[in-house]
Every structure is written in structure tokens, then in C-alpha cells.
Scaffold this motif. Structure first.
Motif, PDB file in Angstrom:
ATOM      1  N   LEU A  24      -5.267 -32.644   2.198  1.00 34.26           N
ATOM      2  CA  LEU A  24      -4.080 -31.820   2.434  1.00 34.26           C
ATOM      3  C   LEU A  24      -3.010 -32.381   1.508  1.00 34.26           C
ATOM      4  O   LEU A  24      -2.302 -33.319   1.836  1.00 34.26           O
ATOM      5  N   THR A  25      -2.924 -31.787   0.321  1.00 33.97           N
ATOM      6  CA  THR A  25      -2.176 -32.429  -0.759  1.00 33.97           C
ATOM      7  C   THR A  25      -0.660 -32.370  -0.612  1.00 33.97           C
ATOM      8  O   THR A  25       0.033 -33.161  -1.233  1.00 33.97           O
ATOM      9  N   GLY A  26      -0.147 -31.423   0.180  1.00 34.21           N
ATOM     10  CA  GLY A  26       1.311 -31.384   0.256  1.00 34.21           C
ATOM     11  C   GLY A  26       1.848 -30.334   1.215  1.00 34.21           C
ATOM     12  O   GLY A  26       1.100 -29.575   1.835  1.00 34.21           O
ATOM     13  N   PRO A  83       1.620 -26.221   5.318  1.00 35.45           N
ATOM     14  CA  PRO A  83       0.928 -26.676   4.107  1.00 35.45           C
ATOM     15  C   PRO A  83       1.404 -25.990   2.830  1.00 35.45           C
ATOM     16  O   PRO A  83       1.865 -24.844   2.857  1.00 35.45           O
ATOM     17  N   ALA A  84       1.287 -26.691   1.705  1.00 36.28           N
ATOM     18  CA  ALA A  84       1.518 -26.072   0.404  1.00 36.28           C
ATOM     19  C   ALA A  84       0.426 -25.031   0.176  1.00 36.28           C
ATOM     20  O   ALA A  84      -0.707 -25.210   0.624  1.00 36.28           O
ATOM     21  N   PRO A  85       0.740 -23.953  -0.539  1.00 35.34           N
ATOM     22  CA  PRO A  85      -0.290 -22.959  -0.842  1.00 35.34           C
ATOM     23  C   PRO A  85      -1.496 -23.586  -1.566  1.00 35.34           C
ATOM     24  O   PRO A  85      -2.639 -23.222  -1.285  1.00 35.34           O
ATOM     25  N   CYS A 119      -8.655 -28.874  -3.131  1.00 38.73           N
ATOM     26  CA  CYS A 119      -8.238 -27.808  -4.027  1.00 38.73           C
ATOM     27  C   CYS A 119      -8.238 -28.370  -5.447  1.00 38.73           C
ATOM     28  O   CYS A 119      -8.078 -29.574  -5.651  1.00 38.73           O
ATOM     29  N   ALA A 120      -8.440 -27.481  -6.411  1.00 33.56           N
ATOM     30  CA  ALA A 120      -8.511 -27.950  -7.799  1.00 33.56           C
ATOM     31  C   ALA A 120      -7.627 -27.106  -8.693  1.00 33.56           C
ATOM     32  O   ALA A 120      -7.841 -25.903  -8.862  1.00 33.56           O
ATOM     33  N   GLY A 121      -6.596 -27.745  -9.246  1.00 25.88           N
ATOM     34  CA  GLY A 121      -5.751 -27.124 -10.269  1.00 25.88           C
ATOM     35  C   GLY A 121      -6.204 -27.705 -11.592  1.00 25.88           C
ATOM     36  O   GLY A 121      -7.024 -27.157 -12.312  1.00 25.88           O
ATOM     37  N   GLY A 122      -5.675 -28.896 -11.902  1.00 24.44           N
ATOM     38  CA  GLY A 122      -6.190 -29.652 -13.048  1.00 24.44           C
ATOM     39  C   GLY A 122      -7.215 -30.676 -12.598  1.00 24.44           C
ATOM     40  O   GLY A 122      -7.851 -31.318 -13.425  1.00 24.44           O
ATOM     41  N   GLY A 123      -7.341 -30.863 -11.303  1.00 21.72           N
ATOM     42  CA  GLY A 123      -8.404 -31.691 -10.757  1.00 21.72           C
ATOM     43  C   GLY A 123      -8.015 -33.090 -10.320  1.00 21.72           C
ATOM     44  O   GLY A 123      -8.883 -33.864  -9.913  1.00 21.72           O
ATOM     45  N   SER A 124      -6.705 -33.446 -10.338  1.00 21.51           N
ATOM     46  CA  SER A 124      -6.380 -34.850 -10.083  1.00 21.51           C
ATOM     47  C   SER A 124      -6.509 -35.247  -8.621  1.00 21.51           C
ATOM     48  O   SER A 124      -7.022 -36.320  -8.311  1.00 21.51           O
ATOM     49  N   ASN A 125      -6.062 -34.393  -7.703  1.00 19.95           N
ATOM     50  CA  ASN A 125      -6.185 -34.808  -6.295  1.00 19.95           C
ATOM     51  C   ASN A 125      -7.639 -34.798  -5.870  1.00 19.95           C
ATOM     52  O   ASN A 125      -8.098 -35.700  -5.167  1.00 19.95           O
ATOM     53  N   LEU A 126      -8.363 -33.778  -6.298  1.00 15.97           N
ATOM     54  CA  LEU A 126      -9.775 -33.699  -5.924  1.00 15.97           C
ATOM     55  C   LEU A 126     -10.535 -34.884  -6.518  1.00 15.97           C
ATOM     56  O   LEU A 126     -11.297 -35.559  -5.824  1.00 15.97           O
ATOM     57  N   GLY A 127     -10.296 -35.141  -7.783  1.00 14.41           N
ATOM     58  CA  GLY A 127     -10.962 -36.265  -8.438  1.00 14.41           C
ATOM     59  C   GLY A 127     -10.637 -37.583  -7.747  1.00 14.41           C
ATOM     60  O   GLY A 127     -11.499 -38.432  -7.548  1.00 14.41           O
ATOM     61  N   GLY A 180       0.260 -21.829  -7.035  1.00 14.26           N
ATOM     62  CA  GLY A 180       0.013 -22.989  -7.894  1.00 14.26           C
ATOM     63  C   GLY A 180      -1.406 -22.942  -8.438  1.00 14.26           C
ATOM     64  O   GLY A 180      -2.005 -21.862  -8.531  1.00 14.26           O
ATOM     65  N   LEU A 181      -1.959 -24.112  -8.827  1.00 11.98           N
ATOM     66  CA  LEU A 181      -3.336 -24.187  -9.344  1.00 11.98           C
ATOM     67  C   LEU A 181      -3.519 -23.191 -10.487  1.00 11.98           C
ATOM     68  O   LEU A 181      -4.531 -22.489 -10.550  1.00 11.98           O
ATOM     69  N   ARG A 182      -2.543 -23.133 -11.389  1.00  9.84           N
ATOM     70  CA  ARG A 182      -2.569 -22.076 -12.400  1.00  9.84           C
ATOM     71  C   ARG A 182      -2.935 -22.587 -13.793  1.00  9.84           C
ATOM     72  O   ARG A 182      -2.747 -21.904 -14.785  1.00  9.84           O
ATOM     73  N   GLY A 198       1.033 -34.522 -15.299  1.00  8.13           N
ATOM     74  CA  GLY A 198       0.812 -34.756 -13.866  1.00  8.13           C
ATOM     75  C   GLY A 198      -0.575 -34.460 -13.367  1.00  8.13           C
ATOM     76  O   GLY A 198      -0.864 -34.607 -12.171  1.00  8.13           O
ATOM     77  N   SER A 199      -1.470 -34.025 -14.255  1.00  5.84           N
ATOM     78  CA  SER A 199      -2.820 -33.671 -13.804  1.00  5.84           C
ATOM     79  C   SER A 199      -3.761 -33.729 -15.006  1.00  5.84           C
ATOM     80  O   SER A 199      -3.357 -34.199 -16.074  1.00  5.84           O
ATOM     81  N   VAL A 200      -4.956 -33.245 -14.836  1.00  6.18           N
ATOM     82  CA  VAL A 200      -5.949 -33.023 -15.890  1.00  6.18           C
ATOM     83  C   VAL A 200      -6.463 -34.309 -16.562  1.00  6.18           C
ATOM     84  O   VAL A 200      -7.668 -34.487 -16.699  1.00  6.18           O
TER      85      VAL A 200
HETATM   86  C1  LIG Z   1      -0.137 -30.121  -8.266  1.00  4.64           C
HETATM   87  C2  LIG Z   1      -0.683 -29.869  -6.931  1.00  4.64           C
HETATM   88  C3  LIG Z   1      -2.036 -29.566  -6.747  1.00  4.64           C
HETATM   89  C4  LIG Z   1      -3.006 -29.370  -7.881  1.00  4.64           C
HETATM   90  O1  LIG Z   1      -3.097 -30.356  -8.816  1.00  4.64           O
HETATM   91  P1  LIG Z   1      -4.424 -31.191  -9.047  1.00  4.64           P
HETATM   92  O2  LIG Z   1      -4.163 -31.982 -10.253  1.00  4.64           O
HETATM   93  O3  LIG Z   1      -5.561 -30.241  -9.176  1.00  4.64           O
HETATM   94  O4  LIG Z   1      -4.566 -32.039  -7.846  1.00  4.64           O
HETATM   95  C5  LIG Z   1      -2.498 -29.390  -5.457  1.00  4.64           C
HETATM   96  N1  LIG Z   1      -1.686 -29.488  -4.403  1.00  4.64           N
HETATM   97  C6  LIG Z   1      -0.372 -29.790  -4.535  1.00  4.64           C
HETATM   98  C7  LIG Z   1       0.473 -29.858  -3.317  1.00  4.64           C
HETATM   99  C8  LIG Z   1       0.161 -29.985  -5.803  1.00  4.64           C
HETATM  100  O5  LIG Z   1       1.456 -30.277  -5.938  1.00  4.64           O
END
Ligand SMILES: *Cc1c(COP(=O)(O)O)cnc(C)c1O
Length: 457
Positions: free
Chosen positions: A417-419, A386-388, A267-275, A342-344, A233-235
Motif C-alpha cells: 500500500l504505497t501511499g 489509498p492513493a489511486p 502496483c507498477a509505474g516505473g517499478g520501484s516500489n514493486l521491485g 498515476g503509473l503513467r 524517483g523511479s525506474v
Molecule cells: C510513484 C508512486 C507509485 C509508482 O511508482 P513505482 O516506481 O512504480 O513504485 C505508486 N504508488 C505511489 C503512491 C506513488 O507515489
């Protein structure tokens, strides 16, 4: 000059939905480093990746020259059920902050999965179906990805097996039930269903699990089951490609009102939304057509960009996945148990890692108590809970808007605002009860895992 009054919500017409995803790699001067085969350490070929991923997705993963990938009609039709997503002008927040800055946010929480993850889930499920597969396996941490994939699989009639990081499986039983509502099977990870799960359970009895370890279990299951592939789902590059619908819509909406972003934050977890959000803007920046400040925000308890090492590392704890060159904390890194938001993930998208290394974007890390403060402040003004994860971006958007207040600069700030955070109420509860703490790993802790990164010649 007559200025169009900008509405609170900029909705696009259905006809303005992007028809193609944008492949930023085509415009990058320094391309991201290739994935490596974990056995040979040679660049991974399509044949290497085919047992794990769907064929069409492998093509997207490896393609760094085709600038646009047409979105198939079936995916576009699904997108139409919840997209275009609104770009919201945060008039109320601006007023409350007393800032001359204009603040916009792209809201991706308007679907049952509660996040942007559905944008890629539906694409990945579509390609799996088209290839005639029976089902897919995956991991989920906080649960948004597992939910999104369950929805996408039920839409296309695919089986969906989700390995859910054990601590969130236990903390978020409702997430699990949402996935089961869409027909997915959900297993807490590490489980005793896979070899790698048994091994991790033996080495770390009672462990609450990690994303890296759930990934290994999902990959092993896909490899051992006929007609199954693994999806992530990411990266990966393919995920970021699908997520460019976020940025393409955002750009269309801003252009419609003659607005130009100065600062783009995600925000950046694996980077997909930011990218995905920044892709069209970064493309302009690389081609020298416009300039933007782009800021990645990560938790200080899992600071891959700001404190990690830029090197090849395994994408998973079990070391069965290809290696990726990325900013990483080491594939054995597990964020502190008190980390809620999240973002772990231990690493970062190789595209974003390269852009960051090239100085084309910035990164900051923020502490979780300040993230929840920003989340609550935002909820009380703008209404959305908002999601954390998303709240990391909110925190930095507010900081930047306050800087504008000091300097009097009328900058335009856009953030993702991803979620939504309905399933994160245990974390909100901790925050409200004053028992949430911050954890910042010491340099020794960071080096503990990064000093053992694989040596690649
Ligand atoms: C999964 C998730 C993220 C982080 O994932 P990315 O791949 O970095 O975007 C950020 N916000 C929400 C609400 C998510 O579910």
C-alpha cells in the motif's frame, strides 16, 4: 504448538531497521541489460553518467555484483523518523470478503510525501550533499516524488527544482504548495525555460505534458547549471535499491510471526516500489530457497508490461537520457487524458523487465473504474484513504482473496500500500459522480509508438 496471535499492526523495533539495501542484481542469473549512451549506443560508463547523476549513485546504478550496500548513518537516522513502516494484517477486510486467505499490506503512506518515494529521495539528496552539490533537478507527475524530494532537500539544505507535468500542476495546486513549503521551486512542464520544453511546446501547442517530457527538461537544466545533478524517483536500479527497505522490513515482520507469503502484489509505474517490496523474496526464489507468486499490477491505459515491447528505448521524450532495455510503450506514448491514477510512465525498470521476461513474475492490467471501486471499498473497511496508484494493488489483492474464497485455499497475500490519496480527490470526485471512464488503447495505438523504437544492433 503455540501460535503467536498476529497483531493488526506488526511494528518492528528501531533496531530491526535494515542496515543495508539489498541489490537483487547480484543474485539474478540473467542480469538486466546495461544502459546505453544515447549518442553512441554503447553501454553507458560511469564517465557518461557523471554529468547527469551523482557519483555515488552512478556506482550503485552500474553495480550488479555487490549484494548489499550499507545504509549511511545519516540516511538511517532520517529513516528512523518515519520507519519502520507497519505491516498491517487486514483482518477487517478478510472478514468482510469472507475469505480464508490472510491479507497483509505494507503501508508506506506514513510520511508527509504520502508515499514510499521518500525512501529514495533522502538517499539521493544525501549523496548529492556529500558530493558538495548545490542542488538537484527532477520531474514529478502526480506530485509525490517532487514532494518527497523537496522534503529530503530541505533536510540537507539543497536547492530543489521540480518540473511538474502541466496537467497535474493545474489539477493539484496544493501539491505544489507543499513542495514550496519545503523550499522547492516548481515549474509546469513543458515550460519555456528549456530548449526541449520550447520545442515540445512548439510541436504540441497547449499540451498538458508528460513525464517523459518533464524528465527531458529536468535533465537539460541539470546539465546547464553548475553544481546541479538530475535525480529520478523511479525506474532506475539505484531507486529500486533504496526501496528494498520496504521488502526487507516486510520479510523481517513476516518472519517474526512465522508467516510465509504465497502471493506478493504491487502496483507498477516505473517499478520501484514493486521491485523494492519483492527484492528479498525474489532473491529467495532465484536462489531456489522458496517460491512465491509475484504479480505486478498496471493500469490498462498505460500497460507497459502486459502490452509493451521488450526492447531498448529512451527513458525520456527528449531522448537526452540513456537508453534502457525494458518493456516499453515507446518514449512518445502519453496515456489518455482521462487517466487519473498515476503509473503513467511509458517504460518499466530494466530489472523488473528482465524478471518478467524470464517468467519469474506475472503482470496484469486493470481498468481505472475498478481500481477506484476497490479503493473506496478498502477505505470504508480498513480506514486508510489509498492513493489511486496503490489501489491497483488493492484491486488485485481483493481478486486473489476472492479466488481463495471459491477454492477454500488459505493463502497468504501480501501487497504494497504505497501511499495515501488526499491529493487525488478530483479523481475520486469523478468516480463518485459517475463520470470516470475507462480507456484501453487499441493495438494500433500501441503500435504507433513501439514500431519506431530505436534499432540497436
Ligand atoms: C510513484 C508512486 C507509485 C509508482 O511508482 P513505482 O516506481 O512504480 O513504485 C505508486 N504508488 C505511489 C503512491 C506513488 O507515489
Amino acid at each position: 504448538m503455540s501460535e503467536k496471535k498476529i497483531p493488526y499492526k506488526i511494528y518492528l523495533e528501531e533496531s530491526e531497521l535494515p542496515r543495508a539495501w539489498y541489490n537483487l542484481r547480484a543474485d539474478m542469473i540473467n542480469k538486466p541489460a546495461p544502459l546505453l549512451n544515447p549518442k553512441t549506443f554503447e553501454p553507458a560508463t560511469a564517465e557518461d553518467l557523471a554529468p547527469v547523476f551523482c557519483d555515488e549513485l552512478v556506482k550503485q546504478e552500474l553495480d550488479e555484483t555487490t549484494p548489499y550496500f550499507e545504509i549511511p548513518e545519516e540516511i538511517l537516522n532520517f529513516y528512523k523518523m518515519y520507519r519502520p513502516a507497519p505491516l498491517i494484517r487486514a483482518y477487517c477486510l478478510e472478514e468482510k470478503l469472507g475469505t480464508p486467505a490472510k491479507i497483509y499490506y505494507k503501508f508506506e503512506g506514513n510520511n508527509t510525501s504520502g508515499s514510499h518515494k521518500l525512501n529514495s529521495a533522502i538517499a539521493q539528496a544525501y549523496y548529492a550533499k556529500k558530493q558538495g552539490l548545490k542542488g538537484v533537478t527532477t520531474e514529478t507527475g502526480a506530485g509525490q516524488w517532487g514532494t518527497a524530494l523537496s522534503m529530503a532537500c530541505s533536510y540537507f539544505g539543497l536547492d530543489c527544482k521540480v518540473f511538474m507535468v502541466k496537467c497535474s500542476y493545474e489539477q493539484k495546486p496544493f501539491r505544489r504548495e507543499v513542495m514550496r513549503t519545503y523550499g522547492a521551486s516548481v515549474t509546469p512542464s513543458p515550460s519555456f525555460d528549456t530548449e526541449v520544453g520550447k520545442k515540445i511546446n512548439a510541436e504540441h501547442p497547449g499540451t498538458s505534458g508528460s513525464l517523459g517530457c518533464a524528465i527531458s527538461e529536468a535533465v537539460e537544466t541539470a546539465l546547464n547549471k553548475d553544481g546541479y545533478r538530475y535525480v529520478l524517483g523511479s525506474v532506475l536500479n539505484q531507486v529500486m535499491l533504496h526501496q528494498t527497505v520496504i521488502g526487507l522490513e516486510t520479510k523481517t515482520a513476516l518472519d517474526k510471526y512465522g508467516e510465509k507469503a504465497d502471493i506478493i502484489i504491487g502496483c507498477a509505474g516505473g517499478g520501484s516500489n514493486l521491485g523494492g517490496l519483492i527484492a528479498p523474496f525474489m532473491g529467495e526464489k532465484i536462489r531456489g530457497e522458496a517460491d512465491y507468486r509475484i504479480i505486478a499490477v498496471e493500469p490498462s491505459s498505460c500497460p507497459s508490461l502486459t502490452r509493451g515491447t521488450y526492447a531498448y528505448d529512451y527513458c525520456d521524450t527528449g531522448k537526452v537520457c540513456p537508453l534502457s532495455k525494458m518493456y516499453t510503450l515507446g518514449c512518445d506514448f502519453i496515456p489518455a487524458a482521462n487517466h487519473a491514477g498515476g503509473l503513467r510512465y511509458h517504460g518499466m525498470s530494466s530489472i523488473l523487465s528482465q524478471l518478467y521476461d524470464d517468467g519469474l513474475m506475472e503482470a496484469v492490467s486493470v481498468k481505472q473504474t475498478e481500481v477506484f471501486e476497490a479503493a473506496e471499498y478498502f477505505a470504508r473497511i480498513e480506514g486508510i484513504l489509498p492513493a489511486p496508484e496503490s489501489s491497483h494493488a488493492i484491486k488485485v489483492a481483493i481478486d486473489e482473496a476472492l479466488k481463495c474464497k471459491e477454492t477454500g485455499e488459505e493463502k497468504t497475500i501480501v501487497f504494497g500500500l504505497t501511499g495515501t490519496g488526499y491529493f487525488d480527490m478530483m479523481s475520486y470526485e469523478k468516480f463518485h459522480n459517475g463520470v470516470m471512464t475507462d480507456y484501453i488503447p487499441s493495438d494500433e495505438e500501441i503500435q504507433k509508438y513501439t514500431k519506431n523504437l530505436p534499432e540497436i544492433k
